[in-house]
Design an enzyme around this catalytic site. Structure first.
Site, short mmCIF file in Angstrom:
data_model
loop_
_atom_site.label_atom_id
_atom_site.label_comp_id
_atom_site.label_asym_id
_atom_site.label_seq_id
_atom_site.Cartn_x
_atom_site.Cartn_y
_atom_site.Cartn_z
N ASP A 189 -5.90 8.33 10.45
CA ASP A 189 -4.55 7.93 10.83
C ASP A 189 -4.10 8.46 12.19
O ASP A 189 -4.42 9.58 12.57
CB ASP A 189 -3.55 8.39 9.76
CG ASP A 189 -3.67 7.54 8.51
OD1 ASP A 189 -3.59 6.31 8.64
OD2 ASP A 189 -3.87 8.11 7.42
N GLU A 218 0.86 -1.18 0.00
CA GLU A 218 0.00 0.00 0.00
C GLU A 218 0.89 1.22 0.00
O GLU A 218 1.76 1.35 0.85
CB GLU A 218 -0.81 0.03 1.30
CG GLU A 218 -2.24 -0.43 1.20
CD GLU A 218 -2.95 -0.21 2.52
OE1 GLU A 218 -2.92 0.93 3.04
OE2 GLU A 218 -3.51 -1.17 3.04
#
Lengths: 391, 256
Positions: free
Chosen positions: B60, B49
């Protein structure tokens, strides 16, 4: 209930939050349209906030400017000194109804944090306020106020350490703790249903204004001015007038040091479509799509985005958006002190400054309303510093 | 055939589970990113990724946020992603998935973004802040290509699961916890029931991410699922080793 305002709005959040938002939307729709909620909300508006706030005819200011008749909607007279309390009480009532025992909030200058800490104390809820480390340094007094009211201020040092980062962190925290925690957003921003919900909780400003101006003048005003950061006081006063096409609505953003310098907080002068805090709206970004730090002498307007409904009203041309620079706002702050013995918040001073520019050119039979969204006591230090005075 | 499908077919034949690793593209620069990709592949990584940095990444935690900010200050952008991926594709056929926040796509232009992904050889796209209700903003464009839009499913998705996975291609990304990326191994108590529910609703491989940092975590989930996704723990390894590709390779191997 539509989640979009034209191409703006929506729910641009991680999947983890979607069920939480669906439940919130459902509870909001069913509970907040009930008589039970309305009665309770109005009870606190009258008995605790001190509403209705007066619509004051500023006679001295009108005469000095020599144009349109000027009225001030006195949200500065509310408990805690600004319009923020209307929304905080409504969301806390919803939180209580949903069985939540904890509330969290983001704050920049500290006004919404103080309003949230206030209602948490009133309703006996645990309260955490997320605040950027930069802002904590700049707004020590409000940090202490929140602590006195029993809230914990959580410093946020990620990103730029300002309001936008505090909001990100509040959303991240909410994702993890939504089971017992309600997120009280302070403006008409964030994912659906917040922009709609906060607007509906603030429309009391416009509903009262309409009734009051009809009582005083027997007609609707020609223009209404309100400042726009995220845009909750302006949405609140504009919304009940959107269908009254003869009323011109003017939203005033912060031009900071000047739009051309890039040091400003005008999402309409310098922004483009993007995503921030779960909404699609006009957002200040650089060429690489990085969200820019907004700047204004007024901490409450210092936000790199704007509520999605404003972005929509801007595109369809229903509201005229303009921007006022720091120095013009400070001049308006001083002027209102002298004209009327009223000290406005620096945020609200942006709306006053725009009205002062335009009122002299209007004839004496025109009527304008300025939303005086907050009081200026909190800004005395900032104004002194701006003017180079030691206090 | 999409490289992700090819990879899962190979793994299935070998009765193995997928190891998916996340790096923040352009942290500290694309030259280093390219070295990390090769090191990860050497260490036994199946899919990589590539995280596109964004200033306000809602999903995040601090480790990936800081990596993204380093990448942004290093001047990373989609043009540089193009250079990076084209260079990787000269020598490697490892499946590449781009993880990108929707704001970056709007800013670049949705159609332009999709053609770039197609041109440079990207196999899948994950948009962590584009829930099902907003798919129509991007998915129709992606579906015109051979690129897959990887759906995210969360422990709290509940009765949304069938809807979220019904057209899933490539793999389904299950979020292990309610927090952000980079948490610890205290997974949500509902996780096992949730993963079986997802498995029941789809034949597409199901992988788990968020808070997975060591072999024990991978082994735990690989019993129920088809693979694990590791991001923040890798970035911590990169940081503590001063960006040593050998450390990256060893870390990947340690998870197998």
């Amino acid at each position: 209930m539509s989640k979009d305002f034209g191409i703006y709005g929506g729910q641009f959040v991680p999947e983890s939050l979607m069920t939480v938002l669906k439940v919130l939307e459902r509870e909001y729709e069913s509970y907040c349209s009930s008589d039970e909620f309305k009665n309770e909300f109005m009870y606190y508006m009258r008995q605790y906030v001190g509403r209705p706030s007066v619509l004051y005819y500023a006679e001295n200011m009108t005469k000095a400017l020599g144009g349109a008749k000027i009225y001030l909607k006195r949200e500065d007279l509310n408990h805690t000194g600004a319009h923020k309390i209307n929304n905080a009480i409504a969301q806390a009532l919803l939180a209580k109804h949903m069985g939540k025992t904890k509330v969290i909030a983001e704050t920049g200058a500290g006004q919404h944090g103080v309003a949230t800490a206030t209602v948490a104390a009133l309703f006996g809820m645990d309260c955490e306020v997320y605040m950027g480390t930069e802002d904590i340094e700049r707004q020590k007094l409000n940090v202490f106020r929140m602590e006195l009211l029993g809230a914990r201020v959580i410093p946020v040092s990620t990103g730029t350490g300002t309001l936008k980062d505090a909001t990100n962190e509040a959303i991240r925290t909410w994702v993890a703790r939504a089971e017992d925690t309600f997120y009280i957003i302070g403006s008409v921003v964030g994912p659906h249903p917040y922009p709609t919900m906060v607007r509906d909780f603030q429309r009391i400003i416009g509903d009262e204004t309409k009734k009051q101006i009809l009582d005083a003048e027997g007609r609707l005003p020609d223009r209404i001015y309100a400042c726009v950061g995220g845009g909750s006081n302006s949405m609140g006063i504009f919304y009940p007038f959107l269908e009254d096409k003869e009323v011109e609505l003017i939203g005033v953003e912060a031009a900071g040091l000047g739009i051309e310098t890039g040091r400003h907080a005008s999402a309409f002068a310098g922004g483009k479509p993007g995503i921030l805090h779960g909404m699609k709206s006009s957002i200040l970004q650089d060429n690489e799509c990085v969200v820019k730090t907004a700047y204004s002498v007024s901490a409450g307007l210092d936000y790199p985005g704007v509520g999605p409904e404003h972005a929509y009203l801007h595109d369809i041309g229903r509201v005229r958006y303009t921007a006022i620079k720091d120095d013009e706002a400070i001049d308006a702050f001083k002027a209102l002190c002298r004209y009327e013995g009223i000290m406005p918040a620096i945020e609200s001073s942006h709306a006053i400054a725009q009205a002062m520019k335009e009122a002299p050119a209007l004839s004496g039979d025109k009527v304008i309303v300025i939303n005086l969204s907050g009081r200026g006591d909190k800004d005395v230090n900032t104004v002194a510093k701006y003017l180079g005075k030691e206090i | 055939m999409n490289r992700i499908d090819k990879k899962f077919a190979e793994l299935k034949a070998l009765n193995k589970k997928a190891l998916i690793m996340y790096i923040s593209a352009g942290d500290p620069d694309i030259k280093k990113s390219e070295e990390f990709v090769y090191a990860l592949e050497k260490g036994g990584t199946d899919i990589i990724e590539l995280g596109i940095p964004f200033s306000d990444p809602l999903a995040d935690g601090p480790v990936i946020q800081e990596a993204g900010l380093r990448s942004i200050s290093g001047g990373f952008n989609f043009e540089k992603l193009g250079i990076l991926v084209k260079s990787i594709r000269k020598t490697s056929e490892i499946p590449l998935v781009v993880m990108v926040y929707y704001s970056s796509i709007i800013c670049y232009g949705t159609e332009k973004f999709v053609s770039l992904m197609e041109e440079i050889g990207i196999d899948g796209v994950i948009i962590p802040d584009l829930p099902y209700e907003e798919y129509d903003e991007v998915k129709p464009y992606i579906d015109k290509t051979d690129i897959y839009m990887i759906p995210l499913v969360a422990v709290t998705s509940g009765d949304r699961v069938p809807m979220l996975v019904k057209d899933a291609k490539g793999f389904v990304y299950c979020v292990s916890s309610l927090g952000v990326t980079g948490g610890n191994s205290n997974f949500d108590a509902r996780i096992d029931g949730f993963l079986s529910e997802v498995k029941k609703n789809t034949d597409t491989p199901v992988c788990v991410g968020f808070g997975i940092s060591k072999k024990a975590d991978c082994d735990r989930f690989n019993r129920i699922c088809d693979g694990c996704i590791v991001g923040s723990a890798l970035i911590r390894t990169i940081n503590s080793s001063g960006g040593d590709p050998k450390a990256v390779e060893d870390f990947a191997r340690s998870l197998r």
